[in-house]
Design a protein around this motif. Structure first.
Motif, PDB file in Angstrom:
ATOM      1  N   TYR A   8       0.831  -1.202   0.000  1.00 14.85           N
ATOM      2  CA  TYR A   8       0.000   0.000   0.000  1.00 14.85           C
ATOM      3  C   TYR A   8       0.867   1.256   0.000  1.00 14.85           C
ATOM      4  O   TYR A   8       0.599   2.212  -0.726  1.00 14.85           O
ATOM      5  N   TYR A  16      -4.867   4.964  -5.000  1.00 20.23           N
ATOM      6  CA  TYR A  16      -6.066   4.264  -4.508  1.00 20.23           C
ATOM      7  C   TYR A  16      -7.362   5.034  -4.800  1.00 20.23           C
ATOM      8  O   TYR A  16      -8.359   4.458  -5.249  1.00 20.23           O
ATOM      9  N   GLY A  51      -9.593  -1.730   8.677  1.00 20.11           N
ATOM     10  CA  GLY A  51      -9.093  -1.531   7.319  1.00 20.11           C
ATOM     11  C   GLY A  51      -9.933  -0.470   6.637  1.00 20.11           C
ATOM     12  O   GLY A  51     -10.425  -0.642   5.525  1.00 20.11           O
ATOM     13  N   GLY A  53      -9.319   2.371   5.278  1.00 24.99           N
ATOM     14  CA  GLY A  53      -8.855   3.082   4.089  1.00 24.99           C
ATOM     15  C   GLY A  53      -9.134   4.568   4.210  1.00 24.99           C
ATOM     16  O   GLY A  53      -8.903   5.188   5.265  1.00 24.99           O
ATOM     17  N   MET A  56     -14.455   5.030   3.188  1.00 29.20           N
ATOM     18  CA  MET A  56     -15.622   4.760   2.335  1.00 29.20           C
ATOM     19  C   MET A  56     -16.855   4.380   3.173  1.00 29.20           C
ATOM     20  O   MET A  56     -17.978   4.708   2.804  1.00 29.20           O
ATOM     21  N   HIS A  57     -16.636   3.690   4.292  1.00 31.38           N
ATOM     22  CA  HIS A  57     -17.764   3.358   5.172  1.00 31.38           C
ATOM     23  C   HIS A  57     -17.743   4.196   6.446  1.00 31.38           C
ATOM     24  O   HIS A  57     -18.808   4.499   6.994  1.00 31.38           O
ATOM     25  N   ASP A  72      -6.474   1.587  10.263  1.00 31.44           N
ATOM     26  CA  ASP A  72      -5.841   1.157   9.023  1.00 31.44           C
ATOM     27  C   ASP A  72      -4.323   1.222   9.204  1.00 31.44           C
ATOM     28  O   ASP A  72      -3.820   1.996  10.013  1.00 31.44           O
ATOM     29  N   SER A  74      -2.355   2.013   6.670  1.00 33.99           N
ATOM     30  CA  SER A  74      -1.812   2.925   5.661  1.00 33.99           C
ATOM     31  C   SER A  74      -1.965   4.381   6.108  1.00 33.99           C
ATOM     32  O   SER A  74      -3.076   4.930   6.090  1.00 33.99           O
ATOM     33  N   LEU A  77      -3.673   6.642   3.357  1.00 29.02           N
ATOM     34  CA  LEU A  77      -5.130   6.579   3.199  1.00 29.02           C
ATOM     35  C   LEU A  77      -5.833   7.221   4.396  1.00 29.02           C
ATOM     36  O   LEU A  77      -6.848   7.911   4.237  1.00 29.02           O
ATOM     37  N   ASP A  95      -2.778   1.446  12.848  1.00 29.32           N
ATOM     38  CA  ASP A  95      -2.346   0.244  13.574  1.00 29.32           C
ATOM     39  C   ASP A  95      -2.815  -0.972  12.792  1.00 29.32           C
ATOM     40  O   ASP A  95      -3.612  -0.868  11.849  1.00 29.32           O
ATOM     41  N   ASP A  96      -2.346  -2.133  13.236  1.00 28.52           N
ATOM     42  CA  ASP A  96      -2.837  -3.382  12.668  1.00 28.52           C
ATOM     43  C   ASP A  96      -4.272  -3.594  13.141  1.00 28.52           C
ATOM     44  O   ASP A  96      -4.583  -3.352  14.311  1.00 28.52           O
ATOM     45  N   LEU A  97      -5.118  -4.050  12.257  1.00 31.53           N
ATOM     46  CA  LEU A  97      -6.524  -4.193  12.633  1.00 31.53           C
ATOM     47  C   LEU A  97      -6.721  -5.220  13.744  1.00 31.53           C
ATOM     48  O   LEU A  97      -7.690  -5.150  14.506  1.00 31.53           O
ATOM     49  N   THR A 117     -10.781  -6.436   2.777  1.00 37.14           N
ATOM     50  CA  THR A 117      -9.698  -6.309   3.768  1.00 37.14           C
ATOM     51  C   THR A 117      -9.415  -7.648   4.448  1.00 37.14           C
ATOM     52  O   THR A 117      -8.249  -7.968   4.741  1.00 37.14           O
ATOM     53  N   HIS A 120      -6.673  -9.773   3.279  1.00 38.81           N
ATOM     54  CA  HIS A 120      -5.310  -9.253   3.436  1.00 38.81           C
ATOM     55  C   HIS A 120      -4.617  -9.847   4.671  1.00 38.81           C
ATOM     56  O   HIS A 120      -3.414  -9.661   4.826  1.00 38.81           O
ATOM     57  N   LEU A 121      -5.370 -10.492   5.570  1.00 36.98           N
ATOM     58  CA  LEU A 121      -4.726 -11.054   6.765  1.00 36.98           C
ATOM     59  C   LEU A 121      -3.768 -12.171   6.354  1.00 36.98           C
ATOM     60  O   LEU A 121      -3.902 -12.753   5.278  1.00 36.98           O
TER      61      LEU A 121
HETATM   62  C1  LIG Z   1      -8.934  -3.101  -0.190  1.00 36.67           C
HETATM   63  S1  LIG Z   1      -8.728  -1.821   0.972  1.00 36.67           S
HETATM   64  C2  LIG Z   1     -10.384  -1.571   1.591  1.00 36.67           C
HETATM   65  C3  LIG Z   1     -10.564  -0.229   2.236  1.00 36.67           C
HETATM   66  C4  LIG Z   1     -11.993   0.087   2.750  1.00 36.67           C
HETATM   67  N1  LIG Z   1     -12.444  -0.812   3.771  1.00 36.67           N
HETATM   68  C5  LIG Z   1     -12.965   0.117   1.592  1.00 36.67           C
HETATM   69  O1  LIG Z   1     -13.942  -0.661   1.602  1.00 36.67           O
HETATM   70  O2  LIG Z   1     -12.759   0.934   0.700  1.00 36.67           O
HETATM   71  C6  LIG Z   1      -7.932  -2.677   2.280  1.00 36.67           C
HETATM   72  C7  LIG Z   1      -7.508  -1.749   3.408  1.00 36.67           C
HETATM   73  O3  LIG Z   1      -7.089  -2.508   4.508  1.00 36.67           O
HETATM   74  C8  LIG Z   1      -5.882  -1.994   5.018  1.00 36.67           C
HETATM   75  N2  LIG Z   1      -5.223  -3.126   5.682  1.00 36.67           N
HETATM   76  C9  LIG Z   1      -4.845  -4.311   5.143  1.00 36.67           C
HETATM   77  N3  LIG Z   1      -4.357  -5.124   6.096  1.00 36.67           N
HETATM   78  C10 LIG Z   1      -4.437  -4.441   7.263  1.00 36.67           C
HETATM   79  C11 LIG Z   1      -4.099  -4.754   8.613  1.00 36.67           C
HETATM   80  N4  LIG Z   1      -3.574  -5.952   8.950  1.00 36.67           N
HETATM   81  N5  LIG Z   1      -4.318  -3.837   9.562  1.00 36.67           N
HETATM   82  C12 LIG Z   1      -4.842  -2.614   9.243  1.00 36.67           C
HETATM   83  N6  LIG Z   1      -5.187  -2.263   7.984  1.00 36.67           N
HETATM   84  C13 LIG Z   1      -4.997  -3.170   7.005  1.00 36.67           C
HETATM   85  C14 LIG Z   1      -5.155  -1.418   3.818  1.00 36.67           C
HETATM   86  O4  LIG Z   1      -4.219  -0.432   4.190  1.00 36.67           O
HETATM   87  C15 LIG Z   1      -6.336  -0.859   3.020  1.00 36.67           C
HETATM   88  O5  LIG Z   1      -6.638   0.460   3.388  1.00 36.67           O
END
Ligand SMILES: C[S@@+](CC[C@H](N)C(=O)[O-])C[C@H]1O[C@@H](n2cnc3c(N)ncnc32)[C@H](O)[C@@H]1O
Length: 257
Positions: A8, A16, A51, A53, A56-57, A72, A74, A77, A95-97, A117, A120-121
């Motif tokens: 990211y 993005y 997550g 971003g 959006m929500h 998030d 990032s 974002l 932070d990490d989610l 999101t 992404h784990l």
């Molecule tokens: C595909 S985007 C979706 C963003 C938002 N939820 C949306 O619907 O538009 C995934 C988001 O999750 C974040 N992300 C991914 N893994 C993460 C983690 N382990 N902890 C925190 N944020 C994370 C990324 O930085 C990114 O902003």
């Protein structure tokens, strides 16, 4: 291969909003989803957006009355979200989610993990860990909603090349490479610089989660679950607390009295 955070930071975050069709269009898609599926909040209702971003929500949730914690990894974002908060009740957290409980003062009424999101784990155990934390952290009437892409059926041949977005100056294409548990996503970005096109590629892994697996793991944590179509070809899983009927002494006493 990079970590999700590096991917990211170095590749996806700078484009993005462009990829999402611009801030206003994305927020209005988020708003339609929030209106369709999130319960109307009462005073003091809290939501956690995992997550989040650029919000959006989070932004639609705050506009309709939730106090929102938007988490998030990032910073770029989150900065976009921060720039649009105005007076809305949104706390942004980098932070990490999986660390979301650190930012809760009380049980949450709504927890979201939207827009793919969840995949992404790093592994299935982390997804199960997240569901345990969600179950512990939700109010008795609370709801957990997640949307993600179902990568369980492998695309083959040319079908693995996905045109994501393009205009006169930029082209983003995804190439998907399948392993048993993961899909490696290669994001291929062409950007025009004067008369030449510059190519950059970055790759990261996403989990191949089936809606049925997600549903069964949530049911095992005490949720009733429904699966339905989400936005843009994603699947939406909506999990509510299973209401337990009391059969203990208090209820029996009430019945006999
Ligand atoms: C595909 S985007 C979706 C963003 C938002 N939820 C949306 O619907 O538009 C995934 C988001 O999750 C974040 N992300 C991914 N893994 C993460 C983690 N382990 N902890 C925190 N944020 C994370 C990324 O930085 C990114 O902003």
């Amino acid at each position: 291969m990079t970590t999700v955070a590096e991917h990211y930071k170095n590749h996806l975050a700078p484009v993005y909003l462009w990829m999402a069709g611009g801030f206003d269009a994305a927020i209005s898609r988020g708003e339609s989803e929030v209106n369709a599926v999130c319960p109307n909040p009462s005073n003091g209702f809290t939501a956690i957006d995992l997550g989040a971003g650029f919000g959006m929500h989070s932004i639609p949730l705050a506009r309709c009355g939730y106090s929102v914690v938007a988490i998030d990894s990032s910073p770029k974002l989150l900065e976009v979200l921060q720039d649009h908060i105005e007076s809305l009740p949104i706390q942004t957290v980098e932070d990490d989610l999986l660390a979301f409980q650190k930012y809760l003062n009380a049980k949450a009424h709504l927890i979201l993990c939207m827009g793919d999101t969840l995949t992404h784990l790093s592994d299935a155990q982390s997804v199960e860990q997240l569901f345990s934390l969600v179950a512990e952290s939700l109010h008795p009437d609370g709801m957990f909603i997640t949307t993600f892409r179902d990568y369980t059926s492998a695309l083959v041949g040319d079908g693995r090349f996905i045109p994501v977005k393009s205009d006169n100056d930029r082209i983003l294409t995804c190439f998907l490479e399948y392993s048993p548990d993961y899909v490696t996503v290669h994001d291929v970005l062409h950007e025009r610089s004067g008369s030449i096109w510059q190519l950059s590629v970055s790759s990261y892994r996403k989990l191949r989660l089936s809606p049925e697996w997600v549903s069964s793991k949530l049911q095992a944590k005490g949720f009733t679950v429904r699966i339905e179509p989400g936005l843009a070809g994603m699947v939406r899983v909506v999990a509510k607390r299973l209401k337990l009927r009391s059969t203990g002494p208090a209820r029996k006493a009430a019945q006999s009295g």
